[in-house]
Design a protein around this motif. Structure first.
Motif, PDB file in Angstrom:
ATOM      1  N   LEU A 221       0.824  -1.211   0.000  1.00 28.88           N
ATOM      2  CA  LEU A 221       0.000   0.000   0.000  1.00 28.88           C
ATOM      3  C   LEU A 221       0.855   1.257   0.000  1.00 28.88           C
ATOM      4  O   LEU A 221       0.397   2.318  -0.442  1.00 28.88           O
ATOM      5  CB  LEU A 221      -0.929   0.007   1.217  1.00 28.88           C
ATOM      6  CG  LEU A 221      -2.020  -1.056   1.251  1.00 28.88           C
ATOM      7  CD1 LEU A 221      -2.815  -0.969   2.539  1.00 28.88           C
ATOM      8  CD2 LEU A 221      -2.951  -0.928   0.047  1.00 28.88           C
ATOM      9  N   GLY A 222       2.087   1.146   0.491  1.00 30.60           N
ATOM     10  CA  GLY A 222       2.970   2.296   0.535  1.00 30.60           C
ATOM     11  C   GLY A 222       3.845   2.467  -0.684  1.00 30.60           C
ATOM     12  O   GLY A 222       4.658   3.389  -0.728  1.00 30.60           O
ATOM     13  N   GLU A 223       3.706   1.577  -1.687  1.00 34.11           N
ATOM     14  CA  GLU A 223       4.401   1.825  -2.950  1.00 34.11           C
ATOM     15  C   GLU A 223       3.909   3.149  -3.520  1.00 34.11           C
ATOM     16  O   GLU A 223       2.711   3.437  -3.497  1.00 34.11           O
ATOM     17  CB  GLU A 223       4.147   0.690  -3.938  1.00 34.11           C
ATOM     18  CG  GLU A 223       4.790  -0.633  -3.574  1.00 34.11           C
ATOM     19  CD  GLU A 223       6.308  -0.596  -3.715  1.00 34.11           C
ATOM     20  OE1 GLU A 223       6.826   0.281  -4.440  1.00 34.11           O
ATOM     21  OE2 GLU A 223       6.971  -1.431  -3.080  1.00 34.11           O
ATOM     22  N   SER A 224       4.813   3.947  -4.048  1.00 33.69           N
ATOM     23  CA  SER A 224       4.479   5.329  -4.418  1.00 33.69           C
ATOM     24  C   SER A 224       3.256   5.425  -5.316  1.00 33.69           C
ATOM     25  O   SER A 224       2.350   6.237  -5.077  1.00 33.69           O
ATOM     26  CB  SER A 224       5.676   5.984  -5.108  1.00 33.69           C
ATOM     27  OG  SER A 224       6.764   6.063  -4.231  1.00 33.69           O
ATOM     28  N   SER A 225       3.199   4.609  -6.367  1.00 31.51           N
ATOM     29  CA  SER A 225       2.081   4.708  -7.307  1.00 31.51           C
ATOM     30  C   SER A 225       0.766   4.285  -6.657  1.00 31.51           C
ATOM     31  O   SER A 225      -0.281   4.900  -6.887  1.00 31.51           O
ATOM     32  CB  SER A 225       2.359   3.854  -8.553  1.00 31.51           C
ATOM     33  OG  SER A 225       2.625   2.513  -8.198  1.00 31.51           O
ATOM     34  N   ILE A 226       0.804   3.248  -5.820  1.00 24.66           N
ATOM     35  CA  ILE A 226      -0.415   2.793  -5.155  1.00 24.66           C
ATOM     36  C   ILE A 226      -0.861   3.811  -4.106  1.00 24.66           C
ATOM     37  O   ILE A 226      -2.055   4.100  -3.969  1.00 24.66           O
ATOM     38  CB  ILE A 226      -0.197   1.401  -4.522  1.00 24.66           C
ATOM     39  CG1 ILE A 226       0.055   0.363  -5.626  1.00 24.66           C
ATOM     40  CG2 ILE A 226      -1.395   0.989  -3.672  1.00 24.66           C
ATOM     41  CD1 ILE A 226       0.342  -1.027  -5.125  1.00 24.66           C
ATOM     42  N   ALA A 227       0.085   4.371  -3.376  1.00 18.14           N
ATOM     43  CA  ALA A 227      -0.254   5.398  -2.378  1.00 18.14           C
ATOM     44  C   ALA A 227      -0.925   6.598  -3.035  1.00 18.14           C
ATOM     45  O   ALA A 227      -1.905   7.147  -2.523  1.00 18.14           O
ATOM     46  CB  ALA A 227       1.004   5.831  -1.626  1.00 18.14           C
ATOM     47  N   LEU A 228      -0.409   7.003  -4.198  1.00 12.92           N
ATOM     48  CA  LEU A 228      -1.017   8.120  -4.911  1.00 12.92           C
ATOM     49  C   LEU A 228      -2.396   7.754  -5.453  1.00 12.92           C
ATOM     50  O   LEU A 228      -3.313   8.581  -5.448  1.00 12.92           O
ATOM     51  CB  LEU A 228      -0.105   8.567  -6.054  1.00 12.92           C
ATOM     52  CG  LEU A 228       1.072   9.443  -5.656  1.00 12.92           C
ATOM     53  CD1 LEU A 228       2.016   9.642  -6.832  1.00 12.92           C
ATOM     54  CD2 LEU A 228       0.597  10.792  -5.150  1.00 12.92           C
ATOM     55  N   ALA A 229      -2.543   6.517  -5.927  1.00 11.90           N
ATOM     56  CA  ALA A 229      -3.850   6.083  -6.422  1.00 11.90           C
ATOM     57  C   ALA A 229      -4.887   6.112  -5.300  1.00 11.90           C
ATOM     58  O   ALA A 229      -6.039   6.519  -5.507  1.00 11.90           O
ATOM     59  CB  ALA A 229      -3.747   4.680  -7.015  1.00 11.90           C
TER      60      ALA A 229
END
Length: 468
Positions: free
Chosen positions: A285-293
């Motif tokens: 969940l803390g991967e940059s793209s997923i966090a932004l999504a």
């Protein structure tokens, strides 16, 4: 600090040319690229593709492997930036059309005063830049910068450069960003102490190279603020969120990314179990793209549905935000393609070999090797980690190095990996296009600022190494 670098020059990996010829080809390719884009006004993607293709062939890349190399360089760069920039643009659009960016901008200006608006934005950039990568942080924060610039007037650079400089400093010098963390592992520097030294060096570096230079350049290079998207003012005022809501949306991806980087670091040192399902889910969940999504989805509900926007209207705004940054993403990917060609052609190895002079102080050698790695292949993070691996044996062989010495060597490498961002750096194209700058303006603003960050950071680190 004691110790010197003594290393044997190695042949340029991937190139059948000698060291001197490899460097000449690399320098020539950069000059040709600048000529095509700056003077002949050739579209950057076409210029990057053409120069990358010819350079690969001249450096000895097999003909049947050229397209594979170009696709790998393009694809790996797009994999890093496409989702980040896309979701960041969506979040920024929701903040703009609902007045959220304007609310935060007015609050910052009210808190610090109009004269200190660049300082306020830069300090916010330092805080947000602690866990968020440069690309994502800049894309998220630019709507706030644009809103302040529209309100106060003048060149957008006066407000944007302190922010961009803040993200650049944090990205290069301070854990938990991957570059300094990876270099610390290779050099053997304690990450906790590196965090202290990163801030100790990074904050004054930003004050000189980001804030002071940004304000100075903002008075000498005028770049117009992009026009605000058309909105219904009465409807916007109705939808206007509170400052707390806006900060919450901006901090949401920051917190998720911070959890990711924190858990990853703790798992590497064995404090937490990296195989735990909970840890893996939180890390994902803390991967940059997923966090932004996730932040975009929350913004759609909090800023959109709860303030009277319909699903079709929200979808239209999000799609519209992508059309405005498509060129940014593609040109950024093409810059990564050119960088991959230079790396595969052995330019970095040839440059490092050219520095093979016995008696260079270890901290200076670390800085210079990182400089040539950065100039050769473009990526600051790659330059940081490859330079650390290159110099690690010399560090291990040196006598009397303290933990502080090791941390300052990492800072020196980070400084060298920041300087001279140019046409083979995807960040050069990203920043230039997001701020609507042409190549000459990007060179005298972004490139100069990055070089100042590297030089000032190294001077401070070298000074500390002399007294500690």
């Amino acid at each position: 600090m004691h110790g010197a670098l003594v290393a044997a020059a190695e042949p340029a990996a991937g190139s059948s040319l000698g060291q001197g010829a490899t460097l000449a080809v690399a320098a020539g390719s950069v000059l040709v690229l600048l000529l095509l884009i700056v003077f002949l006004k050739l579209q950057p993607m076409i210029a990057l593709l053409g120069v990358s293709l010819v350079t690969a062939l001249v450096l000895g890349v097999p003909v049947d492997g050229v397209m594979e190399l170009l696709n790998e360089g393009l694809g790996s760069t797009l994999a890093e930036v496409a989702l980040l920039v896309g979701f960041g643009a969506m979040l920024g659009r929701m903040l703009e059309i609902t007045g959220g960016a304007k609310v935060l901008a007015e609050s910052l200006v009210g808190l610090f005063g109009e004269k200190r608006a660049p300082l306020a934005l830069g300090v916010a950039g330092l805080l947000f830049g602690f866990p968020i990568f440069l690309d994502a942080g800049v894309v998220i924060f630019l709507p706030v910068v644009f809103s302040v610039a529209r309100q106060l007037g003048g060149s957008v650079l006066r407000y944007a450069l302190p922010v961009v400089g803040a993200f650049a400093v944090m990205h290069a010098f301070v854990p938990p960003h991957p570059g300094p963390v990876g270099a610390a592992g290779l050099i053997g520097a304690p990450v906790g102490l590196l965090l202290v030294f990163g801030l100790l060096v990074g904050i004054p570096t930003w004050l000189i190279s980001g804030y002071a230079f940004g304000r100075w350049m903002g008075e000498r290079a005028f770049v117009a603020v992009p026009e605000a998207p058309e909105t219904d003012e009465e409807l916007e005022n109705k939808r206007r969120p509170s400052v707390g809501t806006v900060l919450g949306l901006l901090f949401l991806p920051m917190v998720l990314i911070f959890i990711n980087t924190g858990l990853t670091t703790l798992a590497k040192v064995g404090v937490v179990n990296g195989d735990s399902t909970v840890v893996q889910v939180l890390t994902l969940l803390g991967e940059s793209s997923i966090a932004l999504a996730i932040a975009v989805l929350v913004a759609c509900v909090v800023l959109g549905l709860k303030r009277g926007m319909g699903g079709r209207e929200i979808e239209g705004e999000l799609s519209g935000s992508l059309s405005s940054i498509a060129a940014v993403i593609l040109i950024t990917g093409a810059g990564g393609m050119f960088g991959a060609v230079l790396a595969e052609g052995g330019v970095g190895t040839a440059l490092a070999g050219a520095l093979n002079n016995a008696g260079i102080p270890l901290i200076l050698a670390a800085f210079l090797i990182a400089v040539v790695m950065r100039v050769a292949q473009g990526s600051a993070t790659v330059a940081l980690t490859t330079s650390a691996g290159f110099i690690a044996p010399a560090v291990a062989a040196a006598q009397g190095l303290s933990s502080a010495d090791l941390c300052l060597i990492v800072i020196a490498i980070a400084s060298g990996s920041t300087v001279l961002s140019h046409v083979n750096d995807s960040g050069f194209w990203l920043i230039g296009r997001l701020l609507r700058m042409d190549v000459p303006t990007t060179l005298r603003t972004w490139t100069v600022m990055e070089t100042l960050i590297g030089v000032v950071g190294f001077v401070i680190a070298w000074g500390l190494s002399a007294v500690l």
